[in-house]
Design a protein around this motif. Sequence first.
Motif, PDB file in Angstrom:
ATOM      1  N   SER A 296       0.826  -1.204   0.000  1.00 54.57           N
ATOM      2  CA  SER A 296       0.000   0.000   0.000  1.00 54.57           C
ATOM      3  C   SER A 296       0.862   1.257   0.000  1.00 54.57           C
ATOM      4  O   SER A 296       0.541   2.252  -0.665  1.00 54.57           O
ATOM      5  CB  SER A 296      -0.926  -0.010   1.221  1.00 54.57           C
ATOM      6  OG  SER A 296      -1.773   1.117   1.235  1.00 54.57           O
ATOM      7  N   GLY A 297       1.990   1.207   0.709  1.00 56.91           N
ATOM      8  CA  GLY A 297       2.903   2.342   0.720  1.00 56.91           C
ATOM      9  C   GLY A 297       3.506   2.617  -0.641  1.00 56.91           C
ATOM     10  O   GLY A 297       3.693   3.776  -1.030  1.00 56.91           O
TER      11      GLY A 297
ATOM     12  N   GLU B 198       3.434   6.159  -5.545  1.00 58.59           N
ATOM     13  CA  GLU B 198       3.205   6.353  -6.973  1.00 58.59           C
ATOM     14  C   GLU B 198       2.114   7.374  -7.246  1.00 58.59           C
ATOM     15  O   GLU B 198       2.240   8.204  -8.157  1.00 58.59           O
ATOM     16  CB  GLU B 198       2.836   5.021  -7.623  1.00 58.59           C
ATOM     17  CG  GLU B 198       2.579   5.116  -9.122  1.00 58.59           C
ATOM     18  CD  GLU B 198       2.228   3.781  -9.743  1.00 58.59           C
ATOM     19  OE1 GLU B 198       1.909   3.759 -10.952  1.00 58.59           O
ATOM     20  OE2 GLU B 198       2.267   2.754  -9.028  1.00 58.59           O
ATOM     21  N   HIS B 199       1.045   7.341  -6.467  1.00 56.48           N
ATOM     22  CA  HIS B 199      -0.122   8.168  -6.777  1.00 56.48           C
ATOM     23  C   HIS B 199      -0.292   9.370  -5.850  1.00 56.48           C
ATOM     24  O   HIS B 199      -0.994  10.319  -6.212  1.00 56.48           O
ATOM     25  CB  HIS B 199      -1.393   7.318  -6.724  1.00 56.48           C
ATOM     26  CG  HIS B 199      -1.414   6.212  -7.739  1.00 56.48           C
ATOM     27  ND1 HIS B 199      -1.585   6.443  -9.077  1.00 56.48           N
ATOM     28  CD2 HIS B 199      -1.264   4.867  -7.596  1.00 56.48           C
ATOM     29  CE1 HIS B 199      -1.564   5.291  -9.736  1.00 56.48           C
ATOM     30  NE2 HIS B 199      -1.363   4.321  -8.859  1.00 56.48           N
ATOM     31  N   GLN B 200       0.302   9.335  -4.660  1.00 52.57           N
ATOM     32  CA  GLN B 200       0.207  10.448  -3.714  1.00 52.57           C
ATOM     33  C   GLN B 200       1.576  10.709  -3.083  1.00 52.57           C
ATOM     34  O   GLN B 200       1.765  10.517  -1.872  1.00 52.57           O
ATOM     35  CB  GLN B 200      -0.831  10.151  -2.622  1.00 52.57           C
ATOM     36  CG  GLN B 200      -2.268  10.091  -3.126  1.00 52.57           C
ATOM     37  CD  GLN B 200      -3.241   9.762  -2.005  1.00 52.57           C
ATOM     38  OE1 GLN B 200      -3.074   8.781  -1.288  1.00 52.57           O
ATOM     39  NE2 GLN B 200      -4.255  10.600  -1.843  1.00 52.57           N
ATOM     40  N   PRO B 201       2.547  11.145  -3.882  1.00 47.97           N
ATOM     41  CA  PRO B 201       3.903  11.347  -3.330  1.00 47.97           C
ATOM     42  C   PRO B 201       3.955  12.376  -2.215  1.00 47.97           C
ATOM     43  O   PRO B 201       4.837  12.303  -1.347  1.00 47.97           O
ATOM     44  CB  PRO B 201       4.708  11.802  -4.551  1.00 47.97           C
ATOM     45  CG  PRO B 201       3.683  12.320  -5.527  1.00 47.97           C
ATOM     46  CD  PRO B 201       2.462  11.485  -5.305  1.00 47.97           C
ATOM     47  N   LEU B 202       3.029  13.322  -2.207  1.00 44.62           N
ATOM     48  CA  LEU B 202       3.001  14.299  -1.126  1.00 44.62           C
ATOM     49  C   LEU B 202       2.690  13.621   0.203  1.00 44.62           C
ATOM     50  O   LEU B 202       3.272  13.959   1.246  1.00 44.62           O
ATOM     51  CB  LEU B 202       1.968  15.387  -1.432  1.00 44.62           C
ATOM     52  CG  LEU B 202       1.718  16.441  -0.341  1.00 44.62           C
ATOM     53  CD1 LEU B 202       3.015  17.131   0.050  1.00 44.62           C
ATOM     54  CD2 LEU B 202       0.681  17.444  -0.805  1.00 44.62           C
ATOM     55  N   LYS B 203       1.777  12.670   0.184  1.00 40.20           N
ATOM     56  CA  LYS B 203       1.457  11.944   1.414  1.00 40.20           C
ATOM     57  C   LYS B 203       2.667  11.157   1.895  1.00 40.20           C
ATOM     58  O   LYS B 203       2.961  11.127   3.106  1.00 40.20           O
ATOM     59  CB  LYS B 203       0.263  11.002   1.185  1.00 40.20           C
ATOM     60  CG  LYS B 203      -0.170  10.253   2.438  1.00 40.20           C
ATOM     61  CD  LYS B 203      -1.258   9.236   2.166  1.00 40.20           C
ATOM     62  CE  LYS B 203      -2.568   9.902   1.808  1.00 40.20           C
ATOM     63  NZ  LYS B 203      -3.678   8.906   1.686  1.00 40.20           N
ATOM     64  N   THR B 204       3.384  10.519   0.975  1.00 40.21           N
ATOM     65  CA  THR B 204       4.597   9.795   1.360  1.00 40.21           C
ATOM     66  C   THR B 204       5.625  10.737   1.975  1.00 40.21           C
ATOM     67  O   THR B 204       6.276  10.407   2.972  1.00 40.21           O
ATOM     68  CB  THR B 204       5.210   9.088   0.139  1.00 40.21           C
ATOM     69  OG1 THR B 204       4.266   8.152  -0.389  1.00 40.21           O
ATOM     70  CG2 THR B 204       6.488   8.352   0.507  1.00 40.21           C
TER      71      THR B 204
END
Length: 463
Positions: free
Chosen positions: A241-242, A247-253
């Motif tokens: 999931s990480g 890939e789709h929400q790099p800001l969240k990462t």
Amino acid sequence: MSFDAELLGRLQFAFTIAFHIIFPSFTIGLASFLAVLEGLWLLSGREAFRNLYLFWIKIFALSFGMGVVSGVVMSYEIGTNWSVFSRVASPVIGPLLAFEVLTAFFLEASFLGVMLFGWKRVGPRLHFLATVLVALGTLTSAFWIISANSWMQHPTGFTTLPDGSLLATDWMQVIFSPTFPSRLAHMSLAAYLTTALVVGAASAWTLLKDRSQPESRLALRMAIGMFAIVAPLQLLAGHESGKVVLEHQPLKTAAIEAYWESAPNQPQSLIGLPDRSAAKTHFELAIPGIGNVVQGVPRDRVLQGLDAFPRDDWPVVGLVYWAFRIMVGLGLAMIGLGVWGVVLIARKRLEDSTWFLRAAVAMGPAGFVAVIAGWIVAEVGRQPWTIYGVLRTADSASPVGAGQVSASLLAFIVIYAIVFSAGAIYILRLIAKGPALETEAPPDAEGRAPGTPLAAVPPEPEA
């Protein structure tokens, strides 16, 4: 920080969903556990399985009812506090929630009555079928809710109409958005882990008082077997999931890992105090140069930091950072507890280990805390977007005043504190009694034993 209608609405929804998610995360796993117990009883005839079923079904009924009530409230909140979001997204989100009602809720409602009240009124196989269908209904409900939320995390298969509302153009893309599979697996495993930990804690509590109690000895072994297998699988599902989030929400990462600057071979932050205003992490303990390895990407790939995004788009970094570490830390503790329990079972010393039984009791709430922490990562990390990249939270709120929202928030806090605290205390008291007090269920008025089909009732003797 200004407590305007938007922020108060977010706090209200966060408060109610934090209460609500406790119950589905428990009942999803508990329904499957009940199906397993009844199936094993039918196959083996062991009364311990039947007694455990009769004990845990009461707790399931209470938890299910409280979950339904707390879930209904949130639909009203969307209409009252987030009317713009409702108008814009309802052509896409509405059908997904309708599918949840038409499939999962109807399935649960149709067979829950048989499951709860049909023990002495229908045959054992039909009753077992009802239990299985209720368990299937809880999983189906999770499917549609995670599908709707995953679409909000990464919207696909839609178009924007001239009036600003959204319209689905490909329902398969809407239902199965890129983040959906890993998030469904992650949440489903979390539900099973939560149930296993509660069952293990309840069984350990009983065994601390009576080491010879047979039902609790059996249930504790079943719980250990579950979280010994599921906890490592959850670690793998969480890692996958990480990767999807990266890939789709790099800001969240970037917020999760406190990547303030974009760079390859980022350090892996273990603990620290993220400072959003200073764009740095104070008192940080980190392992340098392994960020790419942890994220599962090539070592020469640049991992985007928060500096790659407008500051107005940054979430509350400290909250996301620590919620993620609480979730992961509890997950590692679950793995350790499972390994410890398996070793004790192999050595035939499980019930003799007071320290393990105490640890199992202490870990009972860990699943709930981890689930809430995981949803904080998912939802706070998505901010300031309601629909990621499409509709900002500030643009989703209803045109209402802060006073109205604060009044309803205060009312929710008071009502929830009274009603749900009373329900939770009653459930804990039931759990504390343990299955040791479960006795043979009385036969019905026709002399039929519990679960006995009508055809098996012997005729009345002739005078």
